[in-house]
Write a protein that holds these residues in place. Sequence first.
Motif, PDB file in Angstrom:
ATOM      1  N   UNK A 157       0.866  -1.179   0.000  1.00 63.34           N
ATOM      2  CA  UNK A 157       0.000   0.000   0.000  1.00 63.34           C
ATOM      3  C   UNK A 157       0.902   1.228   0.000  1.00 63.34           C
ATOM      4  N   UNK A 158       0.588   2.124  -0.896  1.00 60.67           N
ATOM      5  CA  UNK A 158       1.354   3.363  -0.976  1.00 60.67           C
ATOM      6  C   UNK A 158       0.480   4.517  -0.500  1.00 60.67           C
ATOM      7  N   UNK A 159       1.052   5.323   0.378  1.00 60.55           N
ATOM      8  CA  UNK A 159       0.295   6.420   0.992  1.00 60.55           C
ATOM      9  C   UNK A 159       0.891   7.751   0.565  1.00 60.55           C
ATOM     10  N   UNK A 160       0.006   8.657   0.224  1.00 65.11           N
ATOM     11  CA  UNK A 160       0.404  10.026  -0.089  1.00 65.11           C
ATOM     12  C   UNK A 160      -0.495  10.973   0.701  1.00 65.11           C
ATOM     13  N   UNK A 161      -0.037  12.192   0.798  1.00 64.47           N
ATOM     14  CA  UNK A 161      -0.831  13.193   1.524  1.00 64.47           C
ATOM     15  C   UNK A 161      -0.701  14.549   0.846  1.00 64.47           C
ATOM     16  N   UNK A 162      -1.773  15.298   0.896  1.00 69.63           N
ATOM     17  CA  UNK A 162      -1.748  16.692   0.444  1.00 69.63           C
ATOM     18  C   UNK A 162      -2.504  17.519   1.490  1.00 69.63           C
ATOM     19  N   UNK A 163      -2.104  18.732   1.552  1.00 67.38           N
ATOM     20  CA  UNK A 163      -2.700  19.591   2.586  1.00 67.38           C
ATOM     21  C   UNK A 163      -2.847  20.981   1.976  1.00 67.38           C
ATOM     22  N   UNK A 164      -4.057  21.501   1.963  1.00 72.14           N
ATOM     23  CA  UNK A 164      -4.286  22.829   1.378  1.00 72.14           C
ATOM     24  C   UNK A 164      -5.262  23.600   2.252  1.00 72.14           C
TER      25      UNK A 164
END
Length: 658
Positions: A157-164
């Motif tokens: 499982x590959x996890x990414x994150x973005x925050x805006x």
Amino acid sequence: MDERGSPDGDPARGLEHGPEAPETPIQVVLRVRPMNTAELRRGEQSALHCSGTRTVQVSPPGGGPDVAFRFGAVLDGARTQEDVFRACGVRRLGELALRGFSCTVFAFGQTGSGKTYTLTGPPPQGEGVPVPPSLAGIMQRTFTWLLDRVQHLGAPVTLHASYLEIYNEQVRDLLSPGSSQPLPVRWNKTRGFYVEQLRVVEFGSLGALMELLQLGLSRRRSSAHTLNQASSRSHALLTLYISHQTSQQMPHVDPREAPIGGKLCFVDLAGSEKVAATGSRGELMLEANSINRSLLALGHCISLLLDPQRKQSHIPFRDSKLTKLLADSLGGHGVTLMVACVSPSAQCLPETLSTLRYASRAQRVTTRPQAPKSPVAKQSQHLETEMLQLQEENHRLQPQLSQMDPKASGLSGARMTWAQQNLYGMLQEFMLENERLRKEKSQLQNSRDLARDEQRILAQQVQELERRLRSACSLHQPGPGLAPLCPCVVVPAPSCHALPPLCPCPCCQLCPLCRAPLARWACPQRELHLPQVFGSKVPGGMPLSARPPPWVPPCNPVSAKCPRERSHRDWTQTQVLAEMLAEEEVGLQFQTWPGDWKPSETKSAAPCDAAGASHPRARTHGALAEFSLPAEGQAEPQETTVGPWAGLCIPGLQSPQL
Ligand code: ADP
Ligand code: MG
């Protein structure tokens, strides 16, 4: 008491049915924060009373009927952060996100009502000072659960994150280093609304994710005003992207695009505020107006989504950046949880009632959850379908199997024994038959081999005989060429063709033994036959019958009279000649020829060898030879003639060792 809201809005129970239902309502949890010190100091009264776990009762301070609102869960000020996390059923949302669904948790309410506190805990007490674990909000608890879940998933499982954040109707990237420029919000058919060039950071540990969270929180715009010393001045959206592929397996995509897979989005909305109540001036007032406009647009979309007749019509998601980015969560294919936060203070009752009505409408909004059609999701769906088919087949085959079970089929023990014995007997018979056939086959093969050996020996003998026959023919034939052989001499048969064909009739033209046509046989001395065949007189005045044939061997010393001295009648060989001669001479003393003729009282034919041994072909040729005619002038024959074959014994055939 007037009660509003969904009667069965328990978020955890509602999500138990899963998002596979055609439509799923937005789940709403109401959290009532405790009275803060300022409110207590001012002596404000609580206008809210939580009756049970799902209903909140509003008591207007001026009197009037109480109003009750029913939500999926109602959490009073005594509930801990962990209670909120459990009651919201965020784990269930996380599971759905792992399966590829797009899930959203957004906190909504008046400013200072505890939205940020619910999602991320109390504001940081200092730079780099972490939030105590007991006060950690839904987001930190979800991160902890998710990382632990992924670790035990057993699949990549590959996890990414973005925050805006959306500040003054501008999108800013909270994870971009340096001063970030406003980012445009785009739309396309596959992705819907999305923020262009938003930084998406891959992470692999809880600590890394927490750092990203702290980074975003520290960059997020906040200001102090009357109601909140750390009031959020922007809407913040932290999104986790969950993909079931490794980074190497992922197809080459634009790095600025979000990975395909499940999503889990946390939305911390800026609170609505009365500018008069917060005392905002200048920039704060602009921020407040912007926040209120976007929240108004959100409320408007929710109202339109509730109208069944207008739901199919245009929903003005484009009225604000916030509604654009929440469009899928509100009216699309996402799974959405709203945490409505309110203050219990009677001073905040108008805003609290607005929030309660807002939330009550929102929980009647439905979405159509649908996982994105990523290859992994397709494969998972295919596997699930296949598993269901196999289960159905299993259910279908089990009754048939039970029918084949002898116990279940009701066969008695005796019948079963009989059947088994019969089968065993048949099997034994087949084995014996098989063994017998195998032996028979072996014997036949041996016989075949023997026959082949015998055939080979015979062929060799035939070749030898042919060779001898050729040499014999070459001795008797004056010409250079070799006459064609009679078939009778090729095989070990008597040389019956030594007799020349004296009669032209068909019977006499055949070999009396093998019936081969004698015309084809070339007698080595056939020229010598010709003068004796026709004509009753021969030159020299000597009657034909008085002359011996030229091939007659020398006189047998045993004989009383030399054959050459006898009349020719003694040497006639054929019936035709005998008949011809019988007309002019005495008569024929045989009755039929060949076959049952009666030879006269004569001696047997003399052997061809000097020792006087009986020639092996004497019996055969006796049929031709053992007859006699009376000598000229005699009434009775004096002596037995010697067959003409006596002088034609073929060398090598006298003692055939066959
Ligand atoms: P909002 O984000 O809605 O504007 P905050 O989350 O910032 O409001 O909360 C405002 C203040 O109230 C903060 O100081 C926060 O610590 C406090 N607070 C909010 N909810 C709670 C709660 N449930 N328990 C204790 N303190 C709370
Ligand atoms: Mg806040």
